[in-house]
Design a protein around this motif. Structure first.
Motif, mmCIF file in Angstrom:
data_model
loop_
_atom_site.group_PDB
_atom_site.id
_atom_site.type_symbol
_atom_site.label_atom_id
_atom_site.label_comp_id
_atom_site.label_asym_id
_atom_site.label_seq_id
_atom_site.Cartn_x
_atom_site.Cartn_y
_atom_site.Cartn_z
ATOM 1 N N LEU A 214 0.829 -1.208 0.000
ATOM 2 C CA LEU A 214 0.000 0.000 0.000
ATOM 3 C C LEU A 214 0.861 1.255 0.000
ATOM 4 C CD1 LEU A 214 -2.822 1.277 0.249
ATOM 5 C CD2 LEU A 214 -2.631 0.991 2.720
ATOM 6 N N MET A 215 1.945 1.254 0.787
ATOM 7 C CA MET A 215 2.842 2.411 0.793
ATOM 8 C C MET A 215 3.482 2.628 -0.572
ATOM 9 S SD MET A 215 4.768 2.472 4.492
ATOM 10 C CE MET A 215 4.945 0.708 4.728
ATOM 11 N N GLY A 216 3.818 1.531 -1.262
ATOM 12 C CA GLY A 216 4.402 1.670 -2.586
ATOM 13 C C GLY A 216 3.464 2.314 -3.585
ATOM 14 N N PRO A 271 -8.055 3.363 11.437
ATOM 15 C CA PRO A 271 -7.171 3.702 10.304
ATOM 16 C C PRO A 271 -7.731 3.355 8.925
ATOM 17 C CG PRO A 271 -5.905 2.684 12.069
ATOM 18 C CD PRO A 271 -7.349 2.556 12.450
ATOM 19 N N ILE A 272 -8.312 2.157 8.761
ATOM 20 C CA ILE A 272 -8.730 1.739 7.420
ATOM 21 C C ILE A 272 -9.877 2.582 6.869
ATOM 22 C CG2 ILE A 272 -9.617 -0.168 6.021
ATOM 23 C CD1 ILE A 272 -6.664 -0.426 6.837
ATOM 24 N N PRO A 273 -10.963 2.815 7.607
ATOM 25 C CA PRO A 273 -12.006 3.718 7.076
ATOM 26 C C PRO A 273 -11.482 5.114 6.761
ATOM 27 C CG PRO A 273 -12.850 2.488 8.955
ATOM 28 C CD PRO A 273 -11.381 2.207 8.897
ATOM 29 N N LEU A 274 -10.573 5.609 7.602
ATOM 30 C CA LEU A 274 -10.008 6.935 7.355
ATOM 31 C C LEU A 274 -9.181 6.932 6.076
ATOM 32 C CD1 LEU A 274 -9.583 9.831 8.239
ATOM 33 C CD2 LEU A 274 -7.772 9.047 9.793
ATOM 34 N N LEU A 275 -8.440 5.860 5.849
ATOM 35 C CA LEU A 275 -7.624 5.761 4.635
ATOM 36 C C LEU A 275 -8.485 5.665 3.389
ATOM 37 C CD1 LEU A 275 -4.895 5.497 3.258
ATOM 38 C CD2 LEU A 275 -4.855 3.075 3.893
ATOM 39 N N LEU A 276 -9.548 4.877 3.434
ATOM 40 C CA LEU A 276 -10.443 4.769 2.275
ATOM 41 C C LEU A 276 -11.114 6.107 1.976
ATOM 42 C CD1 LEU A 276 -12.061 1.288 3.013
ATOM 43 C CD2 LEU A 276 -10.527 1.846 1.117
ATOM 44 N N GLY A 277 -11.481 6.844 3.022
ATOM 45 C CA GLY A 277 -12.045 8.175 2.819
ATOM 46 C C GLY A 277 -11.048 9.117 2.180
ATOM 47 N N ALA A 278 -9.784 9.031 2.606
ATOM 48 C CA ALA A 278 -8.738 9.884 2.042
ATOM 49 C C ALA A 278 -8.526 9.583 0.557
ATOM 50 C CB ALA A 278 -7.435 9.687 2.816
ATOM 51 N N PHE A 369 -3.670 4.023 -9.983
ATOM 52 C CA PHE A 369 -2.952 3.828 -8.723
ATOM 53 C C PHE A 369 -3.893 3.981 -7.523
ATOM 54 C CE2 PHE A 369 1.070 5.598 -10.944
ATOM 55 C CZ PHE A 369 1.396 4.338 -11.421
ATOM 56 N N ILE A 370 -4.783 4.965 -7.589
ATOM 57 C CA ILE A 370 -5.720 5.189 -6.484
ATOM 58 C C ILE A 370 -6.639 3.977 -6.306
ATOM 59 C CG2 ILE A 370 -7.653 6.595 -5.679
ATOM 60 C CD1 ILE A 370 -6.331 9.010 -7.054
ATOM 61 N N ALA A 371 -7.109 3.414 -7.414
ATOM 62 C CA ALA A 371 -7.990 2.243 -7.332
ATOM 63 C C ALA A 371 -7.261 1.048 -6.720
ATOM 64 C CB ALA A 371 -8.518 1.892 -8.728
ATOM 65 N N VAL A 372 -6.016 0.835 -7.132
ATOM 66 C CA VAL A 372 -5.230 -0.270 -6.569
ATOM 67 C C VAL A 372 -5.015 -0.058 -5.072
ATOM 68 C CG1 VAL A 372 -2.976 -1.419 -6.599
ATOM 69 C CG2 VAL A 372 -4.098 -0.811 -8.754
ATOM 70 N N ALA A 373 -4.737 1.185 -4.675
ATOM 71 C CA ALA A 373 -4.543 1.486 -3.254
ATOM 72 C C ALA A 373 -5.807 1.192 -2.457
ATOM 73 C CB ALA A 373 -4.137 2.950 -3.082
ATOM 74 N N ALA A 374 -6.974 1.505 -3.016
ATOM 75 C CA ALA A 374 -8.237 1.244 -2.320
ATOM 76 C C ALA A 374 -8.449 -0.255 -2.117
ATOM 77 C CB ALA A 374 -9.404 1.847 -3.097
ATOM 78 N N LEU A 376 -6.084 -2.550 -1.884
ATOM 79 C CA LEU A 376 -5.135 -2.993 -0.864
ATOM 80 C C LEU A 376 -5.585 -2.577 0.534
ATOM 81 C CD1 LEU A 376 -1.770 -2.208 -2.681
ATOM 82 C CD2 LEU A 376 -2.604 -4.481 -2.041
ATOM 83 N N ALA A 377 -6.108 -1.361 0.660
ATOM 84 C CA ALA A 377 -6.577 -0.885 1.967
ATOM 85 C C ALA A 377 -7.732 -1.751 2.475
ATOM 86 C CB ALA A 377 -7.008 0.574 1.879
ATOM 87 N N ALA A 378 -8.661 -2.099 1.582
ATOM 88 C CA ALA A 378 -9.780 -2.954 1.986
ATOM 89 C C ALA A 378 -9.283 -4.333 2.408
ATOM 90 C CB ALA A 378 -10.786 -3.068 0.843
ATOM 91 N N ARG A 379 -8.329 -4.845 1.670
ATOM 92 C CA ARG A 379 -7.764 -6.157 2.013
ATOM 93 C C ARG A 379 -7.023 -6.111 3.343
ATOM 94 N NH1 ARG A 379 -3.758 -9.708 -1.928
ATOM 95 N NH2 ARG A 379 -3.709 -11.589 -0.635
ATOM 96 N N LEU A 380 -6.311 -5.014 3.575
ATOM 97 C CA LEU A 380 -5.605 -4.852 4.843
ATOM 98 C C LEU A 380 -6.596 -4.802 6.007
ATOM 99 C CD1 LEU A 380 -2.902 -4.365 6.297
ATOM 100 C CD2 LEU A 380 -3.165 -1.935 5.794
ATOM 101 N N GLY A 381 -7.722 -4.127 5.796
ATOM 102 C CA GLY A 381 -8.724 -4.048 6.841
ATOM 103 C C GLY A 381 -9.285 -5.402 7.223
ATOM 104 N N ARG A 382 -9.383 -6.315 6.237
ATOM 105 C CA ARG A 382 -9.894 -7.648 6.528
ATOM 106 C C ARG A 382 -8.861 -8.526 7.233
ATOM 107 N NH1 ARG A 382 -12.053 -7.040 1.216
ATOM 108 N NH2 ARG A 382 -10.336 -8.288 0.365
ATOM 109 N N SER A 383 -7.575 -8.198 7.066
ATOM 110 C CA SER A 383 -6.522 -9.084 7.571
ATOM 111 C C SER A 383 -6.013 -8.719 8.954
ATOM 112 C CB SER A 383 -5.352 -9.119 6.587
ATOM 113 O OG SER A 383 -4.704 -7.869 6.548
ATOM 114 N N ILE A 384 -6.375 -7.522 9.437
ATOM 115 C CA ILE A 384 -5.860 -7.115 10.756
ATOM 116 C C ILE A 384 -6.968 -6.558 11.625
ATOM 117 C CG2 ILE A 384 -3.527 -6.569 9.903
ATOM 118 C CD1 ILE A 384 -4.335 -3.617 10.037
ATOM 119 N N ARG A 385 -6.731 -6.637 12.905
ATOM 120 C CA ARG A 385 -7.535 -5.914 13.882
ATOM 121 C C ARG A 385 -6.549 -5.339 14.889
ATOM 122 N NH1 ARG A 385 -12.719 -9.782 15.376
ATOM 123 N NH2 ARG A 385 -13.677 -9.720 13.296
#
Length: 395
Positions: A214-216, A271-278, A369-374, A376-385
């Motif tokens: 996601l950072m990349g 973090p994840i909802p805030l990132l998707l909003g950004a 790039f923005i779509a790919v980041a979104a 990844l962010a959604a996937r990250l949200g599912r993989s961590i708490r």
């Protein structure tokens, strides 16, 4: 709710990252000017971004090793000294091979500086680290607002970009003097240990590597905007080179505002909802900028883009460090590799496309790039708490 404590150490760390912002956001408008001086194509000029990537790789590889041997405080000050030397070299040298080398040096020490700041704030502020890292990056963006303006004014005044960029070295000296005058010491962190005593670290979790990717991707968005926005403003909005260089500051102004506001929101929103909003805000801003033919409308779009981009990196790196546990130095160092991917591939790809279809059409890569980041962010949200750590005690 976590509490963010602004002690003297926090303000010093903010200032240390802030001076890096003067180069980071000032260098983008310089690249088209370097291309004009060196009479190269857009693709060749974008090799300066590749040089940033090479330096990021070297810096990421070096960071954990440096902190293990000389500690975080000495590593941080060494990084600032290296940035000052690299800026002066870039301002004094003119052949493309020399400027590329100077950028590698700058990026190497800059990545070590950023990694040092992120780890120091994560350890110092605990559960409030997302807000602290956001505010530190606001300081970085705040200085970045000044850089394109100063460079644009210097170019329009006929003195060129070099005297303006050289201000960076003086800013670093002022930060060092302030640390001495107010007797502020950065915690040494990891002690110096011989190589034989180092143990093999464990594996970083899967969620870290999603944050890494996601950072990349988000780094690709930011660096493409930094390096090529001035060209679009010149070719599509009819701005002069000096005005286009100065207008890049509108992105950074949006980022500054976004990080100041976002730092407060990060204490209340996951973090994840805030990132998707950004990312959604970035999409809206890009659409306004790309469609604009009038300068004022393009600037409006860039401010909105910057406001959205503001939280991409602070949220991603704070998540990455949180899931890394006791491997923060290693995780921070590896994070620079993701930025190297963004710095090294995306702008060169955009530059090559721009040579064929023009910079305006080439910029349509950014919504991808923005779509790919979104995703990844959604996937990250599912993989961590993420479980918040206890808030730090007031210093």
């Amino acid at each position: 709710m976590p509490r963010l404590v602004h002690d003297r150490l926090t303000w010093l760390i903010y200032a240390q990252l802030g001076v890096w912002g003067f180069f980071l956001y000032g260098f983008g408008p310089v690249v088209p000017l370097l291309r004009d001086e060196q009479q190269t194509t857009a693709a060749v000029a974008s090799l300066h971004s590749t040089a940033l990537a090479v330096g990021a790789l070297i810096g990421g590889f070096s960071f954990a090793r440096l902190t293990a041997r000389i500690g975080r405080a000495r590593t941080l000050w060494l990084a600032l000294a290296g940035v000052a030397g690299g800026v002066l070299a870039l301002c004094l040298l003119r052949p493309i091979a020399a400027t590329l080398t100077a950028v590698v040096v700058l990026s190497t020490f800059g990545i070590i500086l950023v990694s040092s700041v992120n780890v120091a704030l994560a350890e110092h502020h605990g559960a409030a680290s997302s807000a602290a890292i956001s505010e530190a990056n606001a300081a970085c963006a705040g200085m970045g607002v000044l850089a394109p303006i100063v460079i644009g004014l210097s170019v329009d005044a006929g003195t060129g970009w070099r005297p303006a960029l050289a201000v960076q070295a003086g800013l670093i000296a002022l930060v060092a003097l302030a640390a001495v005058a107010f007797r502020i010491r950065v915690p040494q962190g990891a002690p110096a240990v011989p190589a034989a005593a180092e143990t093999r670290p464990g594996r970083l979790p899967r969620s870290y590597w999603i944050a890494w990717a996601l950072m990349g991707v988000t780094g690709s968005i930011e660096v493409c905007l930094s390096l090529w926005t001035a060209d679009v403003l010149r070719s599509h909005a009819g701005m002069t080179p000096g005005a286009a260089s100065a207008t890049v500051a509108s992105i950074v102004a949006g980022m500054f505002l976004g990080r100041v506001v976002g730092g407060r929101i990060a204490l209340r929103v996951a973090p994840i909802p805030l990132l998707l909003g950004a990312l959604a805000v970035s999409t809206v801003g890009f659409a306004v900028f790309w469609a604009a033919t009038a300068g004022w409308l393009a600037v409006t779009g860039l401010v909105i883009v910057g406001f959205g981009n503001a939280m991409h990196y602070p949220l991603a790196i704070s998540i990455a460090l949180a899931v890394a546990g006791d491997q923060a130095d290693r995780a921070a160092g590896y994070s620079s590799y993701s930025m190297a991917v963004g710095f090294g591939i995306a702008p060169v790809l955009l530059g090559a496309v721009a040579d064929g279809v023009g910079p305006h059409r080439a910029f349509l890569l950014l919504p991808v790039f923005i779509a790919v980041a979104a995703v990844l962010a959604a996937r990250l949200g599912r993989s961590i708490r993420l479980r918040p750590a206890p808030a730090p005690a007031p210093a």
